[in-house]
Design an enzyme around this catalytic site. Structure first.
Site, short mmCIF file in Angstrom:
data_model
loop_
_atom_site.label_atom_id
_atom_site.label_comp_id
_atom_site.label_asym_id
_atom_site.label_seq_id
_atom_site.Cartn_x
_atom_site.Cartn_y
_atom_site.Cartn_z
N HIS A 80 0.94 -1.18 -0.29
CA HIS A 80 0.13 -0.09 0.05
C HIS A 80 0.75 1.28 -0.04
O HIS A 80 0.78 2.28 0.74
CB HIS A 80 -1.30 0.09 1.13
CG HIS A 80 -0.85 -0.28 2.51
ND1 HIS A 80 0.12 0.43 3.17
CD2 HIS A 80 -1.44 -1.26 3.36
CE1 HIS A 80 -0.03 -0.20 4.62
NE2 HIS A 80 -0.91 -1.03 4.54
N HIS A 82 -5.32 -9.81 13.88
CA HIS A 82 -5.28 -8.66 13.22
C HIS A 82 -6.28 -8.83 11.82
O HIS A 82 -5.83 -9.90 11.20
CB HIS A 82 -4.04 -8.04 12.93
CG HIS A 82 -3.71 -6.75 11.93
ND1 HIS A 82 -4.84 -5.73 12.01
CD2 HIS A 82 -2.86 -6.39 11.38
CE1 HIS A 82 -4.41 -4.77 11.24
NE2 HIS A 82 -3.26 -5.12 10.84
N GLU A 86 -6.17 -6.75 8.72
CA GLU A 86 -5.93 -6.44 7.71
C GLU A 86 -5.73 -7.74 6.58
O GLU A 86 -5.11 -8.93 7.27
CB GLU A 86 -4.67 -5.57 7.81
CG GLU A 86 -4.30 -4.93 6.62
CD GLU A 86 -3.21 -3.87 6.58
OE1 GLU A 86 -2.80 -3.80 7.60
OE2 GLU A 86 -3.33 -3.23 5.57
N ASP A 121 -3.58 -8.90 4.61
CA ASP A 121 -2.33 -9.83 4.48
C ASP A 121 -2.26 -10.73 5.54
O ASP A 121 -1.54 -11.72 5.48
CB ASP A 121 -1.06 -8.78 4.36
CG ASP A 121 -1.15 -7.88 5.61
OD1 ASP A 121 -2.32 -7.61 6.12
OD2 ASP A 121 0.09 -7.42 6.00
N HIS A 159 -1.42 -2.65 14.42
CA HIS A 159 -1.58 -1.45 13.54
C HIS A 159 -2.75 -0.92 13.16
O HIS A 159 -3.23 0.33 12.69
CB HIS A 159 -0.71 -2.10 12.12
CG HIS A 159 -0.93 -1.13 11.03
ND1 HIS A 159 -1.35 -1.97 9.83
CD2 HIS A 159 -0.92 -0.13 10.70
CE1 HIS A 159 -1.40 -1.06 8.82
NE2 HIS A 159 -1.12 0.01 9.27
N ASP A 174 1.77 -7.31 13.53
CA ASP A 174 2.55 -6.37 12.85
C ASP A 174 3.83 -5.71 13.57
O ASP A 174 4.88 -5.35 13.06
CB ASP A 174 1.51 -5.23 12.28
CG ASP A 174 0.85 -5.49 10.97
OD1 ASP A 174 1.22 -6.50 10.31
OD2 ASP A 174 0.01 -4.91 10.78
N TYR A 202 10.00 -0.12 8.00
CA TYR A 202 8.37 -0.66 8.14
C TYR A 202 8.20 0.14 9.57
O TYR A 202 6.86 0.48 9.25
CB TYR A 202 8.81 -2.17 8.81
CG TYR A 202 7.51 -2.97 9.23
CD1 TYR A 202 6.83 -3.84 8.27
CD2 TYR A 202 6.94 -2.80 10.34
CE1 TYR A 202 5.84 -4.34 8.53
CE2 TYR A 202 5.94 -3.51 10.74
CZ TYR A 202 5.23 -4.09 9.68
OH TYR A 202 4.06 -4.89 9.95
N HIS A 255 5.44 -10.34 9.88
CA HIS A 255 6.08 -10.29 8.65
C HIS A 255 7.72 -10.36 8.79
O HIS A 255 8.10 -9.82 9.89
CB HIS A 255 5.71 -8.79 8.03
CG HIS A 255 4.66 -8.41 7.69
ND1 HIS A 255 3.99 -8.90 6.48
CD2 HIS A 255 3.79 -7.54 8.22
CE1 HIS A 255 2.81 -8.46 6.37
NE2 HIS A 255 2.54 -7.60 7.47
FE1 FEO Z 1 -1.64 -4.30 9.43
FE2 FEO Z 1 0.64 -6.71 7.97
O1 FEO Z 1 -0.80 -5.85 8.22
#
Ligand code: FEO
Length: 391
Positions: A23, A77, A79, A81, A143, A162, A190, A221
């Site tokens: 993004h 989370h 989101e 991903d 996040h 995250d 990041y 991640h």
């Molecule tokens: Fe806030 Fe890796 O997603």
């Protein structure tokens, strides 16, 4: 190959070697989507992966157990991903019970349908797997509002989604395999591009985790931390407090070279006063790289020529991006050249003020800066330098 964080806790994520844009943030080293299998008498999967990587996750799970044995899915989370494979997982394992934070309930239903059955976990709740237990702490805005972390008390393993992540695709899974110096630049980028606006919430989350013994941190991640936990925790604290070095960034774009001349004269002033500075022209630099430097730099001087009474497009894009990231305690200045009506510097001042930065100086020059105008730019650089030195 099985990747164990501790006995009975496995990484079952996916490696996205080719991701180059997350993004709007440039991810030159790709990323991973980390999911974890926690195996007590019952088996829980903590987070999933981005939907196109569902089969990769499933094949990693199959190396360890029959996926049908997974009883619980923990959504740390929402989101996509991390939650993106939820519908596919539900399809493959219809019996699976899905857990999430109170804030995630509505968000998950808005993503995957109002009939999605969910069980809610609040801070302090414990899910007993038999031989292993999962404790949950809500960490809103690290996040998203829904974010929470999962802690395996028996093994001192923290799965904070995250937080502590980095966009790195690699064969290595652990920090002692890849090395802190290799991970830190991506952890910095990041934090700057994803976590920077939420410093206050990060400090709160770090505080909540202070009394907890941690041997392993498995973020959602990149690389898993097991050697450099004190290093990355101390670095997060420094970033979250908004600590920065006494140096400056001059970020600008230019149409016919006048704003660039101003930028060079300002650079001269800053460096003559002993403040190290770097210059970035936005049409040839990447905004997410610049923002990474903003994280550790006290001064940000932004320059734009005026076009059609407003900002040059690349500068407008950067100003919008930095406004959203709200770096703390920064000293800023706006400058630029104009032809007739002006407008860019005024717009920049508004954007920088909206970012929460201290607006130290502004200067606009009509058409091409002459010797006198360049000397004014140099003086501006010196005044900003003194302000940075005194901060
Ligand atoms: Fe806030 Fe890796 O997603």
């Amino acid at each position: 190959m099985k990747v164990a964080l501790k006995h009975g806790i496995y990484w079952v994520g996916a490696i996205d070697w080719n991701l180059r844009d997350f993004h709007g943030y440039t991810t030159r080293r790709g990323t991973t989507y980390n999911a974890y299998l926690v195996m007590g008498e019952k088996v829980a999967l903590v987070d999933t992966v981005k939907a196109p990587f569902f089969e990769e996750m499933l094949s990693r799970i199959r190396e360890i157990i029959d996926p049908a044995k997974i009883e619980y899915l923990i959504v740390n989370h929402v989101e996509m991903d991390h939650s993106g494979s939820l519908p596919l997982l539900k399809q493959a394992l219809p019996h699976i019970k899905v857990f999430c934070s109170p804030r995630a309930e509505e968000e998950l239903r808005l993503h995957y349908g109002k009939d999605l059955a969910l069980s809610i976990l609040k801070t302090g709740d414990v899910l007993d797997l038999g031989g292993k237990s999962l404790t949950f702490v809500e960490t809103p805005m690290v996040h998203w509002p829904d974010s929470m972390v999962t802690y395996v008390r028996e093994d001192k393993v923290l799965l904070p989604n995250d937080a502590f992540g980095q966009h790195i695709a690699s064969t290595e899974r652990f920090d002692d395999e890849l090395g802190f110096d290799c991970i830190l630049p991506e952890a910095t980028k990041y934090y700057a591009n994803i976590v920077m606006p939420y410093g206050a919430q990060v400090l709160k989350a770090l505080d909540a985790l202070k009394g907890i013994e941690i041997d392993v941190i498995g973020p959602s991640h990149g690389i898993i931390w097991r050697k450099h936990i004190p290093d990355i925790a101390a670095t997060y604290e420094k970033w979250a407090k908004g600590e920065a070095e006494k140096k400056a960034l001059i970020v600008y774009d230019t149409m016919w070279g006048s704003t660039e001349k101003m930028a060079r004269a300002i650079y001269q002033g800053l460096t003559e006063e002993g403040i190290p500075a770097r210059m970035y022209r936005l049409s040839t630099s990447d905004k997410s790289d610049i923002v990474t430097e903003v994280l550790e730099t006290r001064g940000l001087l932004l320059g734009s020529p005026t076009i059609n009474n407003g900002l040059f497009p690349k500068v407008a894009e950067f100003a919008t991006y930095i406004k959203g990231l709200r770096p703390k305690g920064r000293i800023s200045a706006a400058f630029g050249s104009y032809g007739w009506g002006g407008g860019a510097v005024k717009a920049l001042v508004a954007e920088l003020q909206a970012s929460g930065m201290e607006m130290a100086e502004e200067l606009q020059v009509k058409f091409v800066p002459d010797r006198e105008a360049l000397s004014a730019c140099e003086e501006l650089g010196k005044r900003v330098a003194r302000k940075i030195k005194g901060s």
